[in-house]
Each structure stands twice: as structure tokens, then as C-alpha cells.
Design a protein around this motif. Structure first.
Motif, PDB file in Angstrom:
ATOM      1  N   THR A  20       0.979  -1.314   0.329  1.00  0.00           N
ATOM      2  CA  THR A  20      -0.281   0.153   0.074  1.00  0.00           C
ATOM      3  C   THR A  20       1.101   1.114   0.036  1.00  0.00           C
ATOM      4  OG1 THR A  20      -1.872  -1.083   1.327  1.00  0.00           O
ATOM      5  CG2 THR A  20      -1.788   1.248   1.304  1.00  0.00           C
ATOM      6  N   ALA A  21       2.177   1.256   0.961  1.00  0.00           N
ATOM      7  CA  ALA A  21       2.575   2.814   0.781  1.00  0.00           C
ATOM      8  C   ALA A  21       3.286   2.654  -0.487  1.00  0.00           C
ATOM      9  CB  ALA A  21       3.805   2.513   2.111  1.00  0.00           C
ATOM     10  N   ALA A  22       4.277   1.668  -0.715  1.00  0.00           N
ATOM     11  CA  ALA A  22       4.795   1.348  -2.652  1.00  0.00           C
ATOM     12  C   ALA A  22       3.800   1.588  -3.012  1.00  0.00           C
ATOM     13  CB  ALA A  22       5.489   0.094  -2.742  1.00  0.00           C
ATOM     14  N   LEU A  23       2.510   1.492  -3.611  1.00  0.00           N
ATOM     15  CA  LEU A  23       1.828   2.430  -4.624  1.00  0.00           C
ATOM     16  C   LEU A  23       1.694   3.390  -4.251  1.00  0.00           C
ATOM     17  CD1 LEU A  23      -0.757  -0.813  -5.087  1.00  0.00           C
ATOM     18  CD2 LEU A  23       1.075  -0.311  -6.068  1.00  0.00           C
ATOM     19  N   ALA A  33      -5.101   1.784  -3.389  1.00  0.00           N
ATOM     20  CA  ALA A  33      -3.665   1.134  -3.797  1.00  0.00           C
ATOM     21  C   ALA A  33      -4.292   0.056  -1.757  1.00  0.00           C
ATOM     22  CB  ALA A  33      -2.675   2.120  -2.004  1.00  0.00           C
ATOM     23  N   ILE A  34      -4.679  -0.086  -0.782  1.00  0.00           N
ATOM     24  CA  ILE A  34      -5.718  -0.432   0.298  1.00  0.00           C
ATOM     25  C   ILE A  34      -5.976  -1.690  -0.329  1.00  0.00           C
ATOM     26  CG2 ILE A  34      -7.098  -0.718   2.142  1.00  0.00           C
ATOM     27  CD1 ILE A  34      -6.138   2.353   2.338  1.00  0.00           C
ATOM     28  N   PRO A  35      -7.060  -1.479  -1.613  1.00  0.00           N
ATOM     29  CA  PRO A  35      -7.656  -3.529  -2.150  1.00  0.00           C
ATOM     30  C   PRO A  35      -6.264  -3.593  -2.520  1.00  0.00           C
ATOM     31  CG  PRO A  35      -8.932  -1.320  -2.570  1.00  0.00           C
ATOM     32  CD  PRO A  35      -7.567  -0.242  -1.863  1.00  0.00           C
ATOM     33  N   ILE A  36      -5.669  -3.636  -3.306  1.00  0.00           N
ATOM     34  CA  ILE A  36      -4.811  -3.817  -3.790  1.00  0.00           C
ATOM     35  C   ILE A  36      -3.567  -4.680  -3.381  1.00  0.00           C
ATOM     36  CG2 ILE A  36      -2.596  -4.198  -5.544  1.00  0.00           C
ATOM     37  CD1 ILE A  36      -3.977  -1.626  -7.004  1.00  0.00           C
ATOM     38  N   GLY A  37      -2.926  -4.074  -2.065  1.00  0.00           N
ATOM     39  CA  GLY A  37      -2.626  -4.507  -0.709  1.00  0.00           C
ATOM     40  C   GLY A  37      -2.639  -5.684  -0.321  1.00  0.00           C
ATOM     41  N   ALA A  39      -5.283  -7.012  -1.325  1.00  0.00           N
ATOM     42  CA  ALA A  39      -5.983  -8.324  -2.230  1.00  0.00           C
ATOM     43  C   ALA A  39      -4.692  -9.819  -2.375  1.00  0.00           C
ATOM     44  CB  ALA A  39      -6.067  -8.046  -3.732  1.00  0.00           C
ATOM     45  N   ILE A  40      -3.011  -8.858  -2.037  1.00  0.00           N
ATOM     46  CA  ILE A  40      -2.186  -9.399  -1.653  1.00  0.00           C
ATOM     47  C   ILE A  40      -1.983 -10.183  -0.414  1.00  0.00           C
ATOM     48  CG2 ILE A  40       0.741  -9.631  -2.187  1.00  0.00           C
ATOM     49  CD1 ILE A  40      -0.036  -7.055  -4.204  1.00  0.00           C
ATOM     50  N   ALA A  41      -2.835  -9.743   0.379  1.00  0.00           N
ATOM     51  CA  ALA A  41      -2.526 -11.019   1.824  1.00  0.00           C
ATOM     52  C   ALA A  41      -3.413 -11.521   1.706  1.00  0.00           C
ATOM     53  CB  ALA A  41      -2.547  -9.102   2.710  1.00  0.00           C
ATOM     54  N   ILE A  42      -4.425 -11.133   1.420  1.00  0.00           N
ATOM     55  CA  ILE A  42      -5.752 -12.407   1.805  1.00  0.00           C
ATOM     56  C   ILE A  42      -4.817 -13.052   0.672  1.00  0.00           C
ATOM     57  CG2 ILE A  42      -7.689 -13.025   0.558  1.00  0.00           C
ATOM     58  CD1 ILE A  42      -9.068 -10.193   1.422  1.00  0.00           C
ATOM     59  N   ALA A  43      -3.819 -13.267  -0.967  1.00  0.00           N
ATOM     60  CA  ALA A  43      -3.488 -14.045  -1.678  1.00  0.00           C
ATOM     61  C   ALA A  43      -2.070 -15.258  -0.481  1.00  0.00           C
ATOM     62  CB  ALA A  43      -3.082 -13.936  -2.752  1.00  0.00           C
ATOM     63  N   ILE A  44      -1.142 -13.922   0.594  1.00  0.00           N
ATOM     64  CA  ILE A  44      -1.022 -15.487   0.320  1.00  0.00           C
ATOM     65  C   ILE A  44      -1.310 -15.934   2.052  1.00  0.00           C
ATOM     66  CG2 ILE A  44       0.929 -14.686   2.719  1.00  0.00           C
ATOM     67  CD1 ILE A  44       1.838 -12.117   0.986  1.00  0.00           C
ATOM     68  N   MET A  45      -2.576 -15.687   3.096  1.00  0.00           N
ATOM     69  CA  MET A  45      -3.408 -16.190   3.416  1.00  0.00           C
ATOM     70  C   MET A  45      -3.929 -17.606   2.685  1.00  0.00           C
ATOM     71  SD  MET A  45      -5.294 -13.599   5.926  1.00  0.00           S
ATOM     72  CE  MET A  45      -5.607 -12.153   4.900  1.00  0.00           C
ATOM     73  N   GLY A  46      -4.170 -17.330   2.023  1.00  0.00           N
ATOM     74  CA  GLY A  46      -5.590 -18.217   0.632  1.00  0.00           C
ATOM     75  C   GLY A  46      -4.089 -19.440   0.619  1.00  0.00           C
ATOM     76  N   HIS A  47      -2.723 -19.148   0.067  1.00  0.00           N
ATOM     77  CA  HIS A  47      -2.126 -19.601  -0.036  1.00  0.00           C
ATOM     78  C   HIS A  47      -1.920 -20.739   1.114  1.00  0.00           C
ATOM     79  CE1 HIS A  47       2.379 -21.693  -0.750  1.00  0.00           C
ATOM     80  NE2 HIS A  47       2.127 -21.369  -2.049  1.00  0.00           N
ATOM     81  N   ALA A  48      -1.349 -20.003   2.197  1.00  0.00           N
ATOM     82  CA  ALA A  48      -1.302 -20.833   3.528  1.00  0.00           C
ATOM     83  C   ALA A  48      -2.459 -22.249   3.841  1.00  0.00           C
ATOM     84  CB  ALA A  48      -0.844 -20.285   4.111  1.00  0.00           C
ATOM     85  N   MET A  49      -3.531 -22.025   3.646  1.00  0.00           N
ATOM     86  CA  MET A  49      -4.480 -22.138   3.903  1.00  0.00           C
ATOM     87  C   MET A  49      -4.797 -23.615   3.192  1.00  0.00           C
ATOM     88  SD  MET A  49      -7.505 -19.830   5.757  1.00  0.00           S
ATOM     89  CE  MET A  49      -7.397 -19.102   4.275  1.00  0.00           C
ATOM     90  N   PHE A  50      -4.339 -23.289   1.412  1.00  0.00           N
ATOM     91  CA  PHE A  50      -5.020 -24.352   0.657  1.00  0.00           C
ATOM     92  C   PHE A  50      -4.484 -24.931   0.109  1.00  0.00           C
ATOM     93  CE2 PHE A  50      -8.849 -21.034   1.799  1.00  0.00           C
ATOM     94  CZ  PHE A  50      -9.817 -22.020   2.104  1.00  0.00           C
ATOM     95  N   VAL A  51      -3.014 -23.602  -0.431  1.00  0.00           N
ATOM     96  CA  VAL A  51      -1.666 -24.951  -1.052  1.00  0.00           C
ATOM     97  C   VAL A  51      -1.115 -25.595  -0.492  1.00  0.00           C
ATOM     98  CG1 VAL A  51      -0.433 -24.188  -3.027  1.00  0.00           C
ATOM     99  CG2 VAL A  51      -2.367 -22.988  -3.232  1.00  0.00           C
ATOM    100  N   ASN A  52      -0.300 -25.207   0.380  1.00  0.00           N
ATOM    101  CA  ASN A  52       0.260 -25.786   2.412  1.00  0.00           C
ATOM    102  C   ASN A  52      -0.426 -25.775   3.005  1.00  0.00           C
ATOM    103  OD1 ASN A  52       2.601 -26.732   2.213  1.00  0.00           O
ATOM    104  ND2 ASN A  52       3.747 -25.174   2.548  1.00  0.00           N
ATOM    105  N   GLY A  53      -1.235 -26.144   3.239  1.00  0.00           N
ATOM    106  CA  GLY A  53      -2.475 -26.064   4.737  1.00  0.00           C
ATOM    107  C   GLY A  53      -1.007 -26.484   4.975  1.00  0.00           C
ATOM    108  N   PRO A  54      -1.765 -26.599   7.006  1.00  0.00           N
ATOM    109  CA  PRO A  54      -0.993 -28.059   7.854  1.00  0.00           C
ATOM    110  C   PRO A  54      -1.731 -29.574   7.751  1.00  0.00           C
ATOM    111  CG  PRO A  54      -3.080 -25.562   8.664  1.00  0.00           C
ATOM    112  CD  PRO A  54      -2.500 -25.744   7.081  1.00  0.00           C
ATOM    113  N   VAL A  55      -0.083 -30.169   7.779  1.00  0.00           N
ATOM    114  CA  VAL A  55      -1.614 -31.046   8.159  1.00  0.00           C
ATOM    115  C   VAL A  55      -0.944 -31.932   8.989  1.00  0.00           C
ATOM    116  CG1 VAL A  55      -0.690 -33.296   6.881  1.00  0.00           C
ATOM    117  CG2 VAL A  55      -1.359 -31.304   5.409  1.00  0.00           C
TER     118      VAL A  55
END
Length: 71
Positions: A20-23, A33-37, A39-55
Motif C-alpha cells: 500500500t505504501a509503495a503504490l 492502493a489499499i484494496p490491491i495491498g 488482495a495480496i495479503a489475502i492471496a498469501i493467507m489463501g496459499h497458506a491455508m489451501f495450497v500449503n495447508g497445515p497437516v
């Protein structure tokens, strides 16, 4: 020792605030800038939960063995 999920927890605010600050510095308006930042934070959370989820490793080990009493 820093694990994957420790890095994810650190990257969430860094992505939200840093991107957000860089944009904003580049010239993108704050309202864009806030929605773009976020969205990327949500993408990181989604990757951690669904792609590389805790097992749980114990669940994987148990599922590989056949049941002892099949009656």
C-alpha cells in the motif's frame, strides 16, 4: 527456528502496509492502493491455508496402515 507459517504471519502485515505504501509513493491513489495491498495479503493467507495447508503428520501415518480389527 522460523517455519513457513511464521513467515506467512510476518508477510501478511508487510504485504498490506508495504505494498500500500509503495503504490501510494508511486502515485496510485490511497483508495486504490489499499484494496490491491489487501488482495495480496489475502492471496498469501489463501496459499497458506489451501495450497500449503497445515497437516497433522500423525494423521498421515495412521491412514497409511490398514485397520487392525477389520471385523
Amino acid at each position: 527456528m522460523t517455519g513457513y507459517y511464521d513467515l506467512v504471519l510476518g508477510l501478511i502485515p508487510v504485504a498490506l502496509l508495504g505494498i500500500t505504501a509503495a503504490l501510494t509513493v508511486v502515485g496510485v491513489s490511497l483508495t486504490a492502493a489499499i484494496p490491491i495491498g489487501s488482495a495480496i495479503a489475502i492471496a498469501i493467507m489463501g496459499h497458506a491455508m489451501f495450497v500449503n495447508g497445515p497437516v497433522d503428520s500423525a494423521d498421515e501415518a495412521r491412514s497409511a496402515r490398514p485397520p487392525l480389527n477389520a471385523d
